[in-house]
Scaffold this active site. Structure first.
Site, PDB file in Angstrom:
ATOM      1  N   GLY A  24       0.767  -1.236   0.000  1.00 20.93           N
ATOM      2  CA  GLY A  24       0.000   0.000   0.000  1.00 20.93           C
ATOM      3  C   GLY A  24       0.801   1.291   0.000  1.00 20.93           C
ATOM      4  O   GLY A  24       0.335   2.297   0.534  1.00 20.93           O
ATOM      5  N   ASN A  26       1.288   3.116  -2.639  1.00 18.57           N
ATOM      6  CA  ASN A  26       0.479   4.036  -3.457  1.00 18.57           C
ATOM      7  C   ASN A  26      -0.725   4.549  -2.668  1.00 18.57           C
ATOM      8  O   ASN A  26      -1.116   5.711  -2.797  1.00 18.57           O
ATOM      9  CB  ASN A  26       0.031   3.365  -4.755  1.00 18.57           C
ATOM     10  CG  ASN A  26       1.118   3.415  -5.813  1.00 18.57           C
ATOM     11  OD1 ASN A  26       1.426   4.481  -6.333  1.00 18.57           O
ATOM     12  ND2 ASN A  26       1.717   2.273  -6.110  1.00 18.57           N
ATOM     13  N   LEU A  93      -4.522  -7.123  -6.845  1.00 18.94           N
ATOM     14  CA  LEU A  93      -4.050  -8.220  -7.693  1.00 18.94           C
ATOM     15  C   LEU A  93      -5.158  -9.126  -8.232  1.00 18.94           C
ATOM     16  O   LEU A  93      -4.872 -10.087  -8.938  1.00 18.94           O
ATOM     17  CB  LEU A  93      -3.027  -9.065  -6.924  1.00 18.94           C
ATOM     18  CG  LEU A  93      -1.720  -8.322  -6.593  1.00 18.94           C
ATOM     19  CD1 LEU A  93      -0.782  -9.216  -5.793  1.00 18.94           C
ATOM     20  CD2 LEU A  93      -1.035  -7.837  -7.873  1.00 18.94           C
ATOM     21  N   LYS A  94      -6.404  -8.846  -7.875  1.00 17.31           N
ATOM     22  CA  LYS A  94      -7.494  -9.685  -8.376  1.00 17.31           C
ATOM     23  C   LYS A  94      -8.149  -9.040  -9.581  1.00 17.31           C
ATOM     24  O   LYS A  94      -8.135  -7.816  -9.732  1.00 17.31           O
ATOM     25  CB  LYS A  94      -8.551  -9.859  -7.273  1.00 17.31           C
ATOM     26  CG  LYS A  94      -8.055 -10.648  -6.091  1.00 17.31           C
ATOM     27  CD  LYS A  94      -7.927 -12.094  -6.474  1.00 17.31           C
ATOM     28  CE  LYS A  94      -7.396 -12.906  -5.320  1.00 17.31           C
ATOM     29  NZ  LYS A  94      -7.181 -14.298  -5.675  1.00 17.31           N
ATOM     30  N   ASN A 110      -6.612   2.137 -12.642  1.00 24.23           N
ATOM     31  CA  ASN A 110      -5.546   1.268 -12.132  1.00 24.23           C
ATOM     32  C   ASN A 110      -4.196   1.927 -12.398  1.00 24.23           C
ATOM     33  O   ASN A 110      -4.032   2.630 -13.397  1.00 24.23           O
ATOM     34  CB  ASN A 110      -5.598  -0.077 -12.871  1.00 24.23           C
ATOM     35  CG  ASN A 110      -4.485  -1.028 -12.452  1.00 24.23           C
ATOM     36  OD1 ASN A 110      -4.234  -1.222 -11.258  1.00 24.23           O
ATOM     37  ND2 ASN A 110      -3.806  -1.634 -13.410  1.00 24.23           N
ATOM     38  N   HIS A 112      -0.221   0.948 -13.198  1.00 26.63           N
ATOM     39  CA  HIS A 112       0.611  -0.175 -13.644  1.00 26.63           C
ATOM     40  C   HIS A 112       2.055   0.316 -13.740  1.00 26.63           C
ATOM     41  O   HIS A 112       2.308   1.411 -14.263  1.00 26.63           O
ATOM     42  CB  HIS A 112       0.122  -0.665 -15.010  1.00 26.63           C
ATOM     43  CG  HIS A 112       0.849  -1.880 -15.483  1.00 26.63           C
ATOM     44  ND1 HIS A 112       0.551  -3.140 -15.019  1.00 26.63           N
ATOM     45  CD2 HIS A 112       1.880  -2.020 -16.353  1.00 26.63           C
ATOM     46  CE1 HIS A 112       1.368  -4.013 -15.607  1.00 26.63           C
ATOM     47  NE2 HIS A 112       2.186  -3.359 -16.411  1.00 26.63           N
ATOM     48  N   ASP A 153      -5.203  -4.739 -17.872  1.00 28.31           N
ATOM     49  CA  ASP A 153      -4.256  -3.687 -18.319  1.00 28.31           C
ATOM     50  C   ASP A 153      -4.532  -3.171 -19.727  1.00 28.31           C
ATOM     51  O   ASP A 153      -3.604  -2.747 -20.424  1.00 28.31           O
ATOM     52  CB  ASP A 153      -2.801  -4.220 -18.264  1.00 28.31           C
ATOM     53  CG  ASP A 153      -2.378  -4.617 -16.861  1.00 28.31           C
ATOM     54  OD1 ASP A 153      -2.884  -4.014 -15.902  1.00 28.31           O
ATOM     55  OD2 ASP A 153      -1.547  -5.529 -16.730  1.00 28.31           O
ATOM     56  N   GLU A 182       5.253   6.555  -9.536  1.00 30.92           N
ATOM     57  CA  GLU A 182       3.856   6.178  -9.293  1.00 30.92           C
ATOM     58  C   GLU A 182       3.254   7.035  -8.185  1.00 30.92           C
ATOM     59  O   GLU A 182       2.102   7.473  -8.266  1.00 30.92           O
ATOM     60  CB  GLU A 182       3.760   4.705  -8.889  1.00 30.92           C
ATOM     61  CG  GLU A 182       4.103   3.732  -9.991  1.00 30.92           C
ATOM     62  CD  GLU A 182       3.918   2.297  -9.529  1.00 30.92           C
ATOM     63  OE1 GLU A 182       2.867   1.978  -8.946  1.00 30.92           O
ATOM     64  OE2 GLU A 182       4.839   1.479  -9.721  1.00 30.92           O
TER      65      GLU A 182
HETATM   66  C1  GRF Z   1       2.717  -0.869  -7.768  1.00 30.30           C
HETATM   67  O1  GRF Z   1       3.923  -1.016  -8.481  1.00 30.30           O
HETATM   68  C2  GRF Z   1       1.553  -0.756  -8.733  1.00 30.30           C
HETATM   69  O2  GRF Z   1       1.885  -0.142  -9.943  1.00 30.30           O
HETATM   70  C3  GRF Z   1       1.220  -2.194  -8.997  1.00 30.30           C
HETATM   71  O3  GRF Z   1       1.426  -2.843  -7.765  1.00 30.30           O
HETATM   72  C4  GRF Z   1       2.383  -2.128  -6.985  1.00 30.30           C
HETATM   73  C5  GRF Z   1       1.722  -1.839  -5.690  1.00 30.30           C
HETATM   74  O4  GRF Z   1       2.588  -1.315  -4.731  1.00 30.30           O
HETATM   75  N1  GRF Z   1      -0.093  -2.325  -9.562  1.00 30.30           N
HETATM   76  P1  GRF Z   1       1.992  -0.732  -3.383  1.00 30.30           P
HETATM   77  O5  GRF Z   1       1.144  -1.813  -2.720  1.00 30.30           O
HETATM   78  O6  GRF Z   1       1.187   0.489  -3.716  1.00 30.30           O
HETATM   79  O7  GRF Z   1       3.200  -0.401  -2.556  1.00 30.30           O
END
Ligand code: GRF
Length: 217
Positions: A24, A26, A93-94, A110, A112, A153, A182
């Site tokens: 988490g 992000n 991831l789902k 999303n 990526h 994606d 990100e």
């Molecule tokens: C990030 O690299 C995001 O782009 C991908 O999964 C990762 C998640 O990282 N979809 P976090 O859980 O936000 O640290």
């Protein structure tokens, strides 16, 4: 009623749900960016699994959390998203069930860790993305924020931000460089979508392109 002389009431912040499966970081970037914001507020965090580090971050920030019993159950997911106007997949991831995608059309995004449409699709997550970038010989990778549709994606791209691949990079060093970007890109996109009132059609958000040393001049 508002008269010409009275200030117009400020609109309430757009409620945002964040879907997570992992650590988490992000999510943290969003929590930090919108703390006290009048534009958007992180209203709830929905996890595909118990024990995700992201849940602890949400609790620390006082944001309600939900752990899905069955991430393939569209009704359960839509209920968990509650009154969110925008839902953000941040390390989720789902696969989002198609019926839930349809309910949140153009309101589900999303992030990526590569420049889509390359290096995306089923099974392309985490370390594998960066391994694939390195073995392709690409000199630039990056981060992409896009709408979620029924394919992994593949939804329309909202914004991208390039990141250089450097000689001697490992999947870990590249992942860390992309992740930093990100954390800047995702809040910028959420802010802009919120500012536009979460348009009911796909939009593109232009972000100021950084120099490769991280500055933006
Ligand atoms: C990030 O690299 C995001 O782009 C991908 O999964 C990762 C998640 O990282 N979809 P976090 O859980 O936000 O640290």
């Amino acid at each position: 009623m508002t008269t010409a002389s009275s200030p117009s009431p400020s609109p309430s912040p757009v409620p945002v749900a964040v879907l997570v499966s992992g650590g988490g970081t992000n999510l943290q970037a969003l929590l930090d960016a919108f703390h006290g914001s009048t534009l958007a507020r992180i209203a709830r965090v929905v996890s595909s699994r118990d024990g995700a580090g992201a849940l602890e971050r949400a609790r620390r920030a006082g944001v309600p959390t939900v752990v899905l019993r069955d991430p393939d159950d569209a009704d359960e997911l839509v209920r968990a998203l509650g009154d969110a106007r925008l839902a953000v997949l941040a390390g989720y991831l789902k696969r989002v069930p198609p019926a839930a995608v349809a309910r949140f059309r153009w309101r589900l995004i999303n992030i990526h860790p590569a420049l889509l449409p390359d290096f995306g699709g089923r099974g392309m997550y985490g370390r594998r993305v960066h391994e694939a970038v390195l073995s392709s010989g690409a000199q630039v990778s990056g981060a992409t924020v896009h709408y979620v549709d029924e394919e992994f994606d593949r939804g329309p791209i909202i914004a991208q931000w390039p990141v250089p691949v450097r000689a001697g990079d490992t999947p870990e060093s590249l992942a860390a460089r992309v992740l930093e970007v990100e954390h800047r890109l995702l809040p910028l996109v959420v802010q802009e979508l919120a500012r536009q009132g979460v348009p009911g059609k796909p939009v593109k958000v232009s972000v100021q392109q950084p120099n490769f040393d991280g500055t933006t001049e």
